[in-house]
Every structure is written in C-alpha cells, then in structure tokens.
Design an enzyme around this catalytic site. Structure first.
Site, PDB file in Angstrom:
ATOM      1  N   CYS A 118     -12.994   1.472   4.003  1.00  0.00           N
ATOM      2  CA  CYS A 118     -13.737   1.252   2.756  1.00  0.00           C
ATOM      3  C   CYS A 118     -14.584  -0.012   2.803  1.00  0.00           C
ATOM      4  O   CYS A 118     -15.409  -0.220   1.921  1.00  0.00           O
ATOM      5  CB  CYS A 118     -12.774   1.164   1.585  1.00  0.00           C
ATOM      6  SG  CYS A 118     -11.640   2.519   1.539  1.00  0.00           S
ATOM      7  N   HIS A 159     -15.098  -2.861  -4.390  1.00  0.00           N
ATOM      8  CA  HIS A 159     -14.793  -1.499  -3.938  1.00  0.00           C
ATOM      9  C   HIS A 159     -13.985  -0.833  -5.046  1.00  0.00           C
ATOM     10  O   HIS A 159     -13.036  -1.398  -5.572  1.00  0.00           O
ATOM     11  CB  HIS A 159     -14.006  -1.543  -2.636  1.00  0.00           C
ATOM     12  CG  HIS A 159     -13.418  -0.231  -2.258  1.00  0.00           C
ATOM     13  ND1 HIS A 159     -14.140   0.948  -2.357  1.00  0.00           N
ATOM     14  CD2 HIS A 159     -12.189   0.114  -1.807  1.00  0.00           C
ATOM     15  CE1 HIS A 159     -13.372   1.948  -1.972  1.00  0.00           C
ATOM     16  NE2 HIS A 159     -12.181   1.478  -1.636  1.00  0.00           N
ATOM     17  N   ASN A 162     -12.323   6.940  -5.921  1.00  0.00           N
ATOM     18  CA  ASN A 162     -12.529   6.102  -4.735  1.00  0.00           C
ATOM     19  C   ASN A 162     -13.347   6.872  -3.698  1.00  0.00           C
ATOM     20  O   ASN A 162     -12.854   7.838  -3.116  1.00  0.00           O
ATOM     21  CB  ASN A 162     -11.154   5.713  -4.176  1.00  0.00           C
ATOM     22  CG  ASN A 162     -11.249   4.881  -2.906  1.00  0.00           C
ATOM     23  OD1 ASN A 162     -12.323   4.729  -2.329  1.00  0.00           O
ATOM     24  ND2 ASN A 162     -10.117   4.361  -2.460  1.00  0.00           N
TER      25      ASN A 162
HETATM   26  N1  ACO Z   1       0.949  11.757 -10.990  1.00  0.00           N
HETATM   27  C1  ACO Z   1       2.143  11.539 -11.543  1.00  0.00           C
HETATM   28  N2  ACO Z   1       3.093  10.779 -10.972  1.00  0.00           N
HETATM   29  C2  ACO Z   1       2.792  10.209  -9.781  1.00  0.00           C
HETATM   30  C3  ACO Z   1       1.562  10.398  -9.144  1.00  0.00           C
HETATM   31  C4  ACO Z   1       0.620  11.210  -9.783  1.00  0.00           C
HETATM   32  N3  ACO Z   1      -0.608  11.452  -9.269  1.00  0.00           N
HETATM   33  N4  ACO Z   1       1.553   9.716  -7.996  1.00  0.00           N
HETATM   34  C5  ACO Z   1       2.745   9.117  -7.896  1.00  0.00           C
HETATM   35  N5  ACO Z   1       3.508   9.423  -8.980  1.00  0.00           N
HETATM   36  C6  ACO Z   1       4.863   9.005  -9.295  1.00  0.00           C
HETATM   37  C7  ACO Z   1       5.668   8.713  -8.057  1.00  0.00           C
HETATM   38  O1  ACO Z   1       6.239   9.902  -7.542  1.00  0.00           O
HETATM   39  C8  ACO Z   1       6.715   7.773  -8.613  1.00  0.00           C
HETATM   40  O2  ACO Z   1       7.702   8.523  -9.274  1.00  0.00           O
HETATM   41  P1  ACO Z   1       9.266   8.109  -9.135  1.00  0.00           P
HETATM   42  O3  ACO Z   1       9.341   6.714  -9.718  1.00  0.00           O
HETATM   43  O4  ACO Z   1       9.947   9.161  -9.934  1.00  0.00           O
HETATM   44  O5  ACO Z   1       9.547   8.141  -7.672  1.00  0.00           O
HETATM   45  C9  ACO Z   1       5.946   6.983  -9.689  1.00  0.00           C
HETATM   46  O6  ACO Z   1       4.796   7.769 -10.008  1.00  0.00           O
HETATM   47  C10 ACO Z   1       5.487   5.629  -9.224  1.00  0.00           C
HETATM   48  O7  ACO Z   1       4.888   5.786  -7.948  1.00  0.00           O
HETATM   49  P2  ACO Z   1       4.232   4.561  -7.194  1.00  0.00           P
HETATM   50  O8  ACO Z   1       3.690   5.055  -5.884  1.00  0.00           O
HETATM   51  O9  ACO Z   1       5.192   3.413  -7.172  1.00  0.00           O
HETATM   52  O10 ACO Z   1       3.051   4.238  -8.198  1.00  0.00           O
HETATM   53  P3  ACO Z   1       2.144   2.961  -8.232  1.00  0.00           P
HETATM   54  O11 ACO Z   1       2.230   2.359  -9.546  1.00  0.00           O
HETATM   55  O12 ACO Z   1       2.352   2.100  -7.011  1.00  0.00           O
HETATM   56  O13 ACO Z   1       0.704   3.605  -8.087  1.00  0.00           O
HETATM   57  C11 ACO Z   1      -1.022   4.006  -6.481  1.00  0.00           C
HETATM   58  C12 ACO Z   1       0.383   4.358  -6.936  1.00  0.00           C
HETATM   59  C13 ACO Z   1      -1.976   4.336  -7.610  1.00  0.00           C
HETATM   60  C14 ACO Z   1      -1.383   4.845  -5.264  1.00  0.00           C
HETATM   61  C15 ACO Z   1      -1.087   2.503  -6.148  1.00  0.00           C
HETATM   62  O14 ACO Z   1      -0.038   2.155  -5.274  1.00  0.00           O
HETATM   63  C16 ACO Z   1      -2.385   2.111  -5.517  1.00  0.00           C
HETATM   64  O15 ACO Z   1      -3.417   2.151  -6.158  1.00  0.00           O
HETATM   65  N6  ACO Z   1      -2.366   1.672  -4.262  1.00  0.00           N
HETATM   66  C17 ACO Z   1      -3.561   1.268  -3.578  1.00  0.00           C
HETATM   67  C18 ACO Z   1      -4.290   2.482  -3.206  1.00  0.00           C
HETATM   68  C19 ACO Z   1      -5.635   2.168  -2.667  1.00  0.00           C
HETATM   69  O16 ACO Z   1      -6.338   1.310  -3.129  1.00  0.00           O
HETATM   70  N7  ACO Z   1      -5.966   2.921  -1.650  1.00  0.00           N
HETATM   71  C20 ACO Z   1      -7.214   2.943  -1.108  1.00  0.00           C
HETATM   72  C21 ACO Z   1      -7.629   1.683  -0.422  1.00  0.00           C
HETATM   73  S1  ACO Z   1      -8.438   2.054   1.013  1.00  0.00           S
HETATM   74  C22 ACO Z   1      -9.513   3.212   0.621  1.00  0.00           C
HETATM   75  O17 ACO Z   1     -10.156   3.049  -0.376  1.00  0.00           O
HETATM   76  C23 ACO Z   1      -9.652   4.458   1.469  1.00  0.00           C
END
Ligand code: ACO
Length: 342
Positions: free
Chosen positions: A122, A269, A299
C-alpha cells in the site's frame, strides 16, 4: 528546480457493493464494518477488467488535464513527453512478466518512457513518487513521469473470510510529475519537498499472499478451494500502521523544521478510519486535517492516496501553494510519506 504534480486522474469501477450487500453473503453487518473500519462500500471490478484497464483510465484522465480545455495537444502528443512510467501495484495483470507499466506504456503510445512496476504494498504510490523524482533528477533531459497506484484487490481476496474481505476495494489513481523551474527552497517553494521511506521486514508474514510465488508455487494437478488470496494478521498490521503513521508524520515535520499547523491537509492511506483516528489522537492533531474517503472506496492499497489526491484536486479542496502530506503503510511491511507544496 522543483518536482511538481501537474495533473491527476482516477478510475473506480462502477459496481458498488455496500456493507449490506456483503452482509447478505457472509456473517457480518453494516454496523460492525462501519464501527471497526469506517467503510461503507467498496467498488468491485468486472471480471473482464484487469489492473492495467483501471490504471490506463486514471492515466488518460491525468493526460487530459494537461491537454487543456482547447485540446492544444492530443493525448498521444502528451504521452510522448513522458520519460518514466511507474505503477505501484500488488495485483498486476500478470505476475512476473510483463510489468503493468509496460502495458500502459504501449496503450498510451508513450514510446519515450521507461516503464516498471513497484512492489511496496500500500506504500507503492509514496515509494513511486520518490523513485520517479529521483529518476527525473538524474538527467537534465528527463522532465515528466507518470506515477500510478492501481489495484484489483477483489481478485486476491478470500470472499469467505470476513476478517479481510470487508476491507478491500478496486481502483486506480494517477499523477503526472514534472521537473519545473520553480524554486525548491524559500517562500515560493513548490513541489516535492521531502520524502520519508522505510520498511520493517520483520513483519513480512503479517500481510501475505502465501501461494503462487517461488516459495510455494502451485503444483500440476493441484486444485484450489479458494482463489489465491491475501492473508492478514489484522491486529499486528493495525499496531504497525498506527506507529508507522505517527512516526512518519513526526519525522517529516522534524526534518522540514515545521509544525503541523503549517500543513494544510494530510492524505493518509485509506486502510481503516480507526488507524487514522488513533494516530491523530497520539499526535494531538484534529481529525479534520486528515482527508478520508474510505467510506466510499474501502482500502484500495497503492491506489488509495492518488485517488484521494484526484478527488481533492478536482473538488477544489487543494489550492496552489497548499502544503500537504501523504502517509502510507502496508504489506512488507512498508511505510512512507511525502511532503508536497501543491
Ligand atoms: N464482521 C463481523 N465480525 C467480525 C468481522 C466482520 N467483518 N471481522 C472480524 N469479526 C469478529 C472477529 O471474529 C472477532 O470475533 P470474536 O471476538 O468472537 O472472536 C471480533 O470481530 C473482533 O475481531 P478482531 O480481529 O479483533 O477485530 P479488530 O477490532 O482488530 O478489527 C480489523 C479487525 C478491522 C481487521 C483491524 O484489525 C484492522 O483494521 N487491522 C489493520 C488492517 C489493515 O489496515 N490492513 C491493511 C493494511 S495493508 C493494505 O492496505 C493492503
């Protein structure tokens, strides 16, 4: 001598998939996606559309901006003035060969341009700007570069994994850089002032397409349950992203000897609005200083910053002389930022 952005363009596929649409196919909800990411929709390319198709559309828009209202020059004539084409992408038309940039060079008729792809996840657009600027600076005869960020992330997304598929979208953004006679120092300074680039390779496993490369190639006769797809350790990428954003902003300000008050807008980004909010809070910067369009596009990886720049440029949000900052982070793990006088 300055390296200025003189034109912008973008391409976003017409098919819009809302959170509600996604919730009809996987176990998620509009409420969860919005509250955890700030995303409301994403645009998904038609199956016949490849990365170079979106990249070409964005590039043509940028060239058209230079053609002017009276079309003094044709697009073909302007394309011949390009010395370099760089495409930042993780989803090229073809893996290994040829580069997507070569396909763009051919379709634009930019016969005088060297062409290459850049793999920095990215951060590809940020890396691309610095690379193109460096290439323009090494030869007096080199004047113009086309820098594109383009992605069809939908094609390497596992649509059964709710932890990643809600995050990504498709799109492309392009800018034309020109070496101009404007000063780089002093009150009238213009263009790219400085860039911070970095990587933390120790996090390479956190955002990875594990199959298909030389480490883990597809074998003859092997069936695939899902398409080749990205896997992500979301929490680790989140923590890295907040730190990378915060430190890159601080570094750019310190190296330039300026305060955040002197920066008109920050274009981050567009990975997750919460990452931006966390970085803004750590630095004590008002959230309004950050331009966000993630709600509409999700994204789009290397495309997200040039798409935002084009929207701001055409929307009159950017004015000549504004000091702006772009901040990127992503797979690799990579990060970086540009400080630019528009
Ligand atoms: N819908 C509903 N529930 C969900 C979803 C969804 N789409 N995705 C995950 N959950 C659930 C999980 O299963 C988990 O449930 P549990 O507690 O029963 O196990 C709960 O939500 C919390 O999951 P986490 O993964 O801890 O959620 P978090 O608050 O960390 O958010 C996220 C996840 C949005 C992916 C976050 O970690 C994030 O944004 N990370 C960075 C991602 C990023 O920026 N990536 C790209 C960078 S590089 C590029 O751009 C290619």
């Amino acid at each position: 001598m300055a390296i200025e952005i003189i034109a912008t363009g973008k391409a976003v596929p017409p098919k819009r998939v809302s959170n509600k649409d996604l919730a009809a196919t996987i176990d998620t909800s509009d409420e969860w996606i919005r509250s955890h990411t700030g995303i409301g929709a994403r645009h998904i390319a038609h199956e016949d559309t490849a990365c170079s198709d979106l990249a070409l559309e964005a590039a043509r828009q940028a060239l058209e901006m230079l053609a002017g209202p009276r079309r003094e020059e044709t697009l073909e004539e302007i394309a011949l003035t390009l010395d370099m084409i760089i495409v930042g992408t993780a989803t090229p038309d073809y893996y290994a060969c040829p580069s997507t940039a070569c396909i763009i060079q051919d379709k634009l008729g930019a016969k005088n341009a060297a062409a290459m792809d850049l793999a920095a996840g990215c951060s590809g657009f940020i890396y691309g700007i610095e690379t193109a600027a460096g290439i323009l600076e090494t030869r007096k005869s080199r004047k113009r570069a086309l820098v594109i960020g383009a992605e069809i992330l939908s094609r390497i997304t596992d649509w059964t994994d709710r932890g990643t598929c809600v995050l990504f979208g498709d799109g492309a953004g392009a800018v034309i850089l020109e070496k101009t006679g404007a000063p780089r120092e002093g009150p009238e300074k213009r263009g790219l002032l400085r860039t911070v680039l970095g990587a933390d390779g120790s996090g390479w496993e956190h955002l990875i397409m594990p199959r298909g490369g030389s480490r883990n190639p597809l074998k003859p006769g092997e069936g695939l349950k899902t398409p080749l797809h990205l896997e992500m350790n979301g929490r680790a990428v989140y923590n890295f992203a907040v730190k990378a954003m915060t430190e890159t902003i601080e570094k750019l300000l310190a190296e330039e000897g300026i305060t955040i008050g002197q920066v008109e807008r920050i274009i981050p980004h567009q990975a997750n609005a919460r990452i931006v909010q966390a970085a803004a809070k750590r630095l004590g910067i008002a959230e309004e200083k950050f331009f966000l369009n993630i709600e509409e596009y999700a994204n789009t990886s290397a495309a997200s910053i040039p798409i935002a720049l084009d929207e701001m440029n055409r929307g009159g949000i950017l004015r000549k002389g504004d000091l702006i900052m772009t901040i990127g982070f992503g797979g690799g793990l990579t990060y970086g930022g540009n400080l630019i006088v528009w």
